[in-house]
Enzyme design. Structure first.
Site, PDB file in Angstrom:
ATOM      1  N   GLN A   1      36.843  29.615  41.446  1.00 60.20           N
ATOM      2  CA  GLN A   1      37.208  30.378  42.648  1.00 60.20           C
ATOM      3  C   GLN A   1      37.293  29.487  43.889  1.00 60.20           C
ATOM      4  OE1 GLN A   1      38.098  33.537  42.842  1.00 60.20           O
ATOM      5  NE2 GLN A   1      37.531  34.224  40.795  1.00 60.20           N
TER       6      GLN A   1
ATOM      7  N   CYS B   1      37.480  40.336  35.642  1.00 62.16           N
ATOM      8  CA  CYS B   1      37.537  39.846  34.272  1.00 62.16           C
ATOM      9  C   CYS B   1      36.397  40.427  33.460  1.00 62.16           C
ATOM     10  CB  CYS B   1      37.532  38.329  34.224  1.00 62.16           C
ATOM     11  SG  CYS B   1      36.494  37.590  35.434  1.00 62.16           S
TER      12      CYS B   1
ATOM     13  N   THR C   1      48.622  21.066  20.714  1.00 62.59           N
ATOM     14  CA  THR C   1      49.858  20.674  21.403  1.00 62.59           C
ATOM     15  C   THR C   1      49.800  21.116  22.857  1.00 62.59           C
ATOM     16  OG1 THR C   1      51.065  20.823  19.336  1.00 62.59           O
ATOM     17  CG2 THR C   1      52.382  20.918  21.359  1.00 62.59           C
TER      18      THR C   1
ATOM     19  N   SER D   1      41.065  26.944  36.978  1.00 59.95           N
ATOM     20  CA  SER D   1      41.894  27.845  36.177  1.00 59.95           C
ATOM     21  C   SER D   1      43.193  28.154  36.919  1.00 59.95           C
ATOM     22  CB  SER D   1      41.107  29.131  35.935  1.00 59.95           C
ATOM     23  OG  SER D   1      41.946  30.105  35.376  1.00 59.95           O
TER      24      SER D   1
ATOM     25  N   ASN E   1      32.312  34.630  42.115  1.00 61.86           N
ATOM     26  CA  ASN E   1      33.510  35.460  41.968  1.00 61.86           C
ATOM     27  C   ASN E   1      33.295  36.920  42.375  1.00 61.86           C
ATOM     28  OD1 ASN E   1      31.927  34.915  39.447  1.00 61.86           O
ATOM     29  ND2 ASN E   1      33.001  36.758  38.782  1.00 61.86           N
TER      30      ASN E   1
ATOM     31  N   GLY F   1      39.672  28.756  32.761  1.00 62.50           N
ATOM     32  CA  GLY F   1      38.279  28.651  33.194  1.00 62.50           C
ATOM     33  C   GLY F   1      37.274  28.891  32.079  1.00 62.50           C
ATOM     34  N   THR F   2      37.540  29.857  31.252  1.00 65.31           N
ATOM     35  CA  THR F   2      36.582  30.177  30.189  1.00 65.31           C
ATOM     36  C   THR F   2      36.434  28.994  29.242  1.00 65.31           C
ATOM     37  OG1 THR F   2      37.093  32.516  30.370  1.00 65.31           O
ATOM     38  CG2 THR F   2      36.076  31.794  28.308  1.00 65.31           C
TER      39      THR F   2
ATOM     40  N   HIS G   1      45.604  30.406  36.775  1.00 67.51           N
ATOM     41  CA  HIS G   1      46.064  31.728  37.232  1.00 67.51           C
ATOM     42  C   HIS G   1      45.326  32.216  38.472  1.00 67.51           C
ATOM     43  CE1 HIS G   1      42.916  34.610  35.630  1.00 67.51           C
ATOM     44  NE2 HIS G   1      42.606  33.546  34.939  1.00 67.51           N
TER      45      HIS G   1
END
Ligand SMILES: Cc1ncc(COP(=O)(O)O)c(C=O)c1O
Length: 381
Positions: free
Chosen positions: A178, A323, A237, A199, A149, A69-70, A201
């Protein structure tokens, strides 16, 4: 152990982990290699892209893999700013964004861009009317979070899109980190959204992987230049094990999406209804917004104290945004933008649920809350 901190990160899903391991062990060739060991990875990469695109209703060439996300937010914002700086340097965002957006805006400001931060009301909602009024000749980007969030407020993305139909040259970016599986996301050719960031995770895929949707025809500058992967848009990669397993996680997340939302809403409502009976509890999450987030505070008790009290019961919740909770100060939080005074915002806790959480866990949370609340009452009088 009860894990109620799913908006911070989720536990990887076992079959997603299986895919990760299998791809790591068996398909370790570089998708860019011309020899045989590159062939299957290249196919797997294409399949993963196609599957994700199909699940969210867009085209494969509109999906680019990122580290999460970042990176996605930084790319959408700075990539647009760099691409369009010849046309204008004004950007509109809100006061209720994640730091990945907020800090990107702050950095652009320091380099000469002009950023309007739209205010939020006491529910954390921004107004499409305010947004319309903020648009200028030199506006190149609007960036708005889909699901907040910290408190779970769902922004009126469709209405904002309607406003932006009159301004076709402005890029519209949505931080949807989210949102996947939690609210209806309207992407694709008929939608006014140009970019959306996700994102892995946050939906049971591994850390360090994510994707961005960029509508066909919309140009943004790449931030990572190098070997030309991702059609020259994001060099490096490809993290194929993470990409392939994330594509599985997207499918699993969107399977039976409505049933899962109902289950989440039922658990959230049960906790909310219980908390409403407690005189010293203030609930910050507006009703009928995201089904998985509930933010509340106990009067006079700092959020971190409550987090540690629950820890003793093996129940894991967070302050507002995990976070950032170690680093960010309350003054720039969503609660502050909602007009919550600092001493009250400092009491905030967030329960964030996932579909595998159970009613039984909710009951255990309520039981623990009762005891913790009583203890705090005794101490505080
Ligand atoms: C709304 C929102 N945007 C962006 C991010 C950053 O995502 P990542 O942790 O993948 O960098 C988060 C993480 O919590 C988030 O909740």
């Amino acid at each position: 152990m009860i894990y109620f901190d799913n908006s911070a990160t989720t536990k990887i899903e076992p079959t997603v982990l299986e895919t990760y391991l299998k791809v790591s062990e068996q398909f370790y060739g570089n998708p860019s290699s011309l020899h045989l060991l590159g062939d299957t990875p290249a196919k797997l990469l294409a399949q993963s892209r196609a599957q994700i695109a199909n699940e969210i209703g867009v085209q494969p060439n509109e999906i680019f893999f990122t580290s999460g996300g970042t990176e996605g937010d930084n790319w959408a914002i700075k990539g647009t700013a760099f691409e369009k700086m010849r046309y204008g340097k004004h950007i509109i965002t809100s006061t209720v964004e994640h730091p990945a957006v907020y800090e990107s805006m702050k950095q652009l400001e320091s380099f000469g861009w002009d950023v309007t931060f739209l205010p939020a009301d006491d529910k954390g909602l921004i107004s499409p009317k305010d947004l319309k009024e903020a648009i200028r000749e030199d506006t190149v980007l609007v960036s708005i979070i889909a699901v907040n969030n910290e408190v779970g407020t769902v922004q009126p993305i469709r209405e904002i899109g309607e406003v932006l139909r009159d301004y076709p040259s402005i890029h519209f970016h949505v931080d949807a980190v989210q949102a996947l599986g939690m609210v209806d996301l309207d992407l694709g050719p008929a939608s006014r959204v140009d970019m959306a960031v996700f994102s892995g995770h946050k939906f049971k895929a591994p850390r360090g992987i994510g994707f961005i949707y960029i509508k066909d025809g919309r140009q943004i500058a790449p931030l990572l230049t190098g070997g030309g992967q991702e059609r020259d848009m994001r060099s490096g990669t490809e993290n194929l094990p993470a990409i392939a397993s994330m594509s599985r996680a997207v499918r699993l997340t969107l399977d039976n999406e409505q049933e899962k939302r109902t289950h989440l809403r039922n658990m959230q409502t049960k906790i909310r209804t219980y908390l409403e009976t407690k005189e010293k509890v203030k609930i910050f999450t507006p009703e009928m917004h995201a089904p998985h987030i509930l933010c509340f505070g106990i009067e006079g008790i700092r959020g971190e104290v409550t987090v540690h009290a629950f820890e003793e019961y093996n129940i894991f919740i967070s302050t507002t945004s995990a976070c950032s909770s170690r680093a960010m100060d309350v003054d720039s939080s969503t609660l502050s933008a909602m007009g919550v005074p600092k001493h009250i915002a400092e009491t905030a806790n967030r329960v964030s649920l996932a579909a595998e959480n159970t009613e039984d866990e909710v009951d255990q949370f309520i039981k623990a809350f009762d005891e913790i609340y009583e203890k705090f009452q005794v101490i505080n009088g």
